[in-house]
Design an enzyme around this catalytic site. Structure first.
Site, PDB file in Angstrom:
ATOM      1  N   SER A 151      37.252  53.384  67.861  1.00 37.42           N
ATOM      2  CA  SER A 151      36.225  54.212  67.223  1.00 37.42           C
ATOM      3  C   SER A 151      36.839  55.218  66.257  1.00 37.42           C
ATOM      4  CB  SER A 151      35.375  54.890  68.296  1.00 37.42           C
ATOM      5  OG  SER A 151      34.238  55.505  67.731  1.00 37.42           O
ATOM      6  N   ASP A 309      31.636  56.631  61.207  1.00 34.17           N
ATOM      7  CA  ASP A 309      33.030  56.620  61.653  1.00 34.17           C
ATOM      8  C   ASP A 309      33.587  55.203  61.516  1.00 34.17           C
ATOM      9  OD1 ASP A 309      31.738  55.413  63.795  1.00 34.17           O
ATOM     10  OD2 ASP A 309      32.809  56.539  65.330  1.00 34.17           O
ATOM     11  N   ASP A 311      34.224  52.593  63.261  1.00 32.24           N
ATOM     12  CA  ASP A 311      33.549  51.416  63.843  1.00 32.24           C
ATOM     13  C   ASP A 311      32.030  51.502  63.695  1.00 32.24           C
ATOM     14  OD1 ASP A 311      33.302  53.464  65.753  1.00 32.24           O
ATOM     15  OD2 ASP A 311      33.131  52.045  67.396  1.00 32.24           O
ATOM     16  N   ASP A 313      29.627  53.427  64.728  1.00 30.02           N
ATOM     17  CA  ASP A 313      28.659  53.723  65.788  1.00 30.02           C
ATOM     18  C   ASP A 313      28.229  55.191  65.782  1.00 30.02           C
ATOM     19  OD1 ASP A 313      30.995  54.834  66.838  1.00 30.02           O
ATOM     20  OD2 ASP A 313      30.727  53.996  68.851  1.00 30.02           O
ATOM     21  N   LYS A 422      25.088  53.689  70.914  1.00 33.03           N
ATOM     22  CA  LYS A 422      24.853  54.458  69.692  1.00 33.03           C
ATOM     23  C   LYS A 422      25.120  53.580  68.475  1.00 33.03           C
ATOM     24  CE  LYS A 422      29.398  56.641  70.343  1.00 33.03           C
ATOM     25  NZ  LYS A 422      29.626  56.231  71.743  1.00 33.03           N
TER      26      LYS A 422
END
Length: 587
Positions: A151, A309, A311, A313, A422
């Site tokens: 992430s 961000d 990735d 999410d 998310k």
């Protein structure tokens, strides 16, 4: 160190990690070797996450193979039809040259382990946003999903995020049982487990990218309520994908909503595992990491900046009014209002609200609770981490209830319930539509936020963190709090304000309950203590499940109609909570 060297020869299969171990051995760095080889990773709030490199407590070829073997063993025991359901595997754009690790390679190794046991694998052929994996698990009725990502963590890190068949992240007891299965078979089963080329030769491997992307975008349209207005809006948007996966997907999402594509930050739109243009790949850090986005917005006269961000999410949002970067709590107030507003447009009967829910993690703002109290829908809190939210959405869906919005304060939002995690991609499109609608009403996002606070009560919050890379120090800090004035005694005041309730979900203690037991589930894998003060401030101190941080969260909730100017200065005193509990005055 005997346990640590089990499978040591397997480490040598990767020439880069072999070189790292040989270098440490040659330099006589026994302590470093011991740290790497004598402990293992455990599942946190977002799966396994650690630096890439050699060692059993790091992300590398071997630990990913071991994790997948343990996952396979557990799924075999749990699902009679596992061999027909298969597993979804996705990956982001991370990579590290010195360890030979990349998310793509680790995803192929994950797939190879499963294919070697004749399990179907739905392996995406290219990088995808993290929410695509849980979405695919549900859509394809897979037994589980694995996303290789860290992430927004520093570039050195990577991770192994596991989703259950319901599309939510694994929670207890599955996480503990999978770890036990990993420990039972640390030795790679066969040479096939190391064969990244197996994914190109095996007929059991399928590529779900086209189908899942098409279905996701089709379902995303259900969150769009004002497409005609969107297509004619003069509002301009800038988007940064923070060198990650988000660029193409956010562009598609905008088209679904009728918008022209947002203006991309050119230096950050393409994948770059070194995150070259930002000091930290976490848009939650605010203006300091959004500099390129804000400069571009100024040049292009764009009013709203959106940043996903790496990735995709999470979502950060900024608006041009001297550039206001919204906190996760502030953006949740706006999105929560918008999701209920659009829901109410299609469900005018007040009684209909009894069937809907909004969810938030317990360290997040209580603003949704204020909405629910006035509007008549349901609100619930969960433990920190979207795995708790995702699983609760699944449970509520089985009762016929629907969750229309969920969030965690660390800029994690979920509009609707199509994905059980998310989702920065869908949230970006929803924020754009909300901003366009408000602009048409001559309102900015910040003006609407104040309108919300005037109706439901101002919610003033402060969140931050301190970095601590030494687990024993963290343990001493929390032990100090739990034994502040003697064994089992918590602090009685904070900044001169009386503490009226203490909740410690690590131990299961809650002084506000008649039986002194926490209503939230006990979570012994991390520390989290919440203090409720006499002046109405709620303050929580907890360890992060994904980073070496101690986080703190404080909020003051005013009554509807109460002016923010009326908040007493001493109400803000507890924002100094970390200094007070970390460095108490000597007795």
């Amino acid at each position: 160190m005997v346990r640590g060297v089990m499978g040591f020869h397997a480490v040598l299969q990767n020439q880069w990690t072999r070189a790292q171990v040989e270098s440490l051995v040659g330099a006589g760095r026994v302590d470093d070797l011991s740290r790497r080889l004598c402990s293992r990773m455990s599942f946190g709030t977002a799966g396994l996450r650690a630096p890439m490199g050699a060692g059993f407590n790091r992300i590398n070829d071997l630990t990913v193979i071991q994790s997948t073997q343990g996952l396979y063993s557990y799924l075999c025991r749990y699902f009679a039809d596992f061999s027909s359901r298969g597993v979804v595997v996705g990956f982001d754009t991370r990579g590290q040259e010195e360890s030979g690790c990349s998310s793509h390679r680790l995803a192929k190794l994950t797939a190879a382990v499963l294919l070697s046991r004749d399990v179907p694998v739905h392996l995406f052929s290219s990088f995808v946003p993290t929410p695509y994996v849980p979405y695919a698990v549900k859509k394809l009725r897979a037994a589980a999903g694995v996303m290789i990502t860290a992430s927004h963590n520093p570039k050195e890190d990577n991770g192994y995020k596991v989703y259950w068949c319901n599309g939510a992240q694994i929670a207890s007891p599955h996480d503990k049982e999978i770890l036990r299965c990993i420990e039972e078979q640390l030795e790679p089963w066969s040479a096939s487990c190391w064969d990244v080329g197996l994914v190109d030769r095996c007929s059991l491997r399928t590529d779900p990218l086209t189908q899942i992307n098409s279905c996701y975008m089709d379902e995303l349209a259900s969150l769009c309520f004002h497409r005609d207005l969107n297509s004619s809006s003069p509002l301009k948007f800038v988007h940064s994908s923070f060198h990650g996966v988000g660029h193409a997907f956010v562009q598609q999402a905008f088209r679904v909503f009728g918008f022209p594509p947002p203006i991309a930050v050119p230096e950050q739109k393409d994948p770059d595992p070194n995150f070259s243009s930002v000091r930290c790949p976490n848009p939650e850090e605010g203006e300091s990491v959004l500099e390129l986005s804000l400069l571009l917005a100024e040049r292009e006269n764009a009013r709203v900046v959106l940043a996903t961000d790496p990735d995709a999410d999470r979502l950060a949002v900024a608006e041009k009014c001297g550039w206001k970067v919204f906190t996760g709590n502030e953006m949740a107030a706006l999105l929560g209002w918008w999701m209920f507003f659009t829901w109410k447009e299609n469900h005018p009967e007040p009684a209909d609200a009894q069937s809907i829910y909004m969810l938030a993690t317990t360290v997040s703002s209580k603003i949704l609770q204020a909405f629910a109290r006035i509007e008549g829908f349901h609100f619930e809190e969960t433990l920190p981490g979207f795995k708790w939210i995702g699983n609760r959405i699944h449970e509520l869906s089985k009762t016929g209830s629907r969750v229309i919005f969920s969030f965690e304060e660390s800029i994690g939002f979920l509009c609707g319930d199509t994905v059980l995690d998310k989702d920065g991609v869908s949230s970006a499109a929803v924020v754009a539509e909300m901003a366009a609608y408000l602009h048409n009403k001559n309102l900015s996002l910040i003006q609407q936020l104040h309108n919300i606070y005037q109706t439901y009560g101002y919610h003033v919050s402060k969140t931050s963190y301190v970095v601590c890379n030494d687990p024993p120090t963290i343990q001493r800090i929390f032990s100090r709090i739990r034994n502040f004035d003697g064994s089992g005694s918590y602090p009685k005041t904070c900044g001169g304000v009386q503490i009226v309730h203490v909740r410690d979900v690590t131990t299961g203690y809650d002084s506000s309950q008649p039986d002194l037991r926490s209503v939230l589930p006990v979570s012994r894998s991390s520390h989290m203590i919440t203090f409720t003060l006499k002046n109405g401030v709620v303050a929580t101190l907890r360890t992060s499940g994904t980073e070496p941080k101690i986080k703190y969260y404080t909020e003051f909730c005013a009554a509807p109609g109460q002016s923010p100017d009326s908040l007493e200065e001493d109400s803000m005193v507890p924002f100094s909570l970390p200094q007070h509990v970390f460095y108490p005055a000597p007795r």
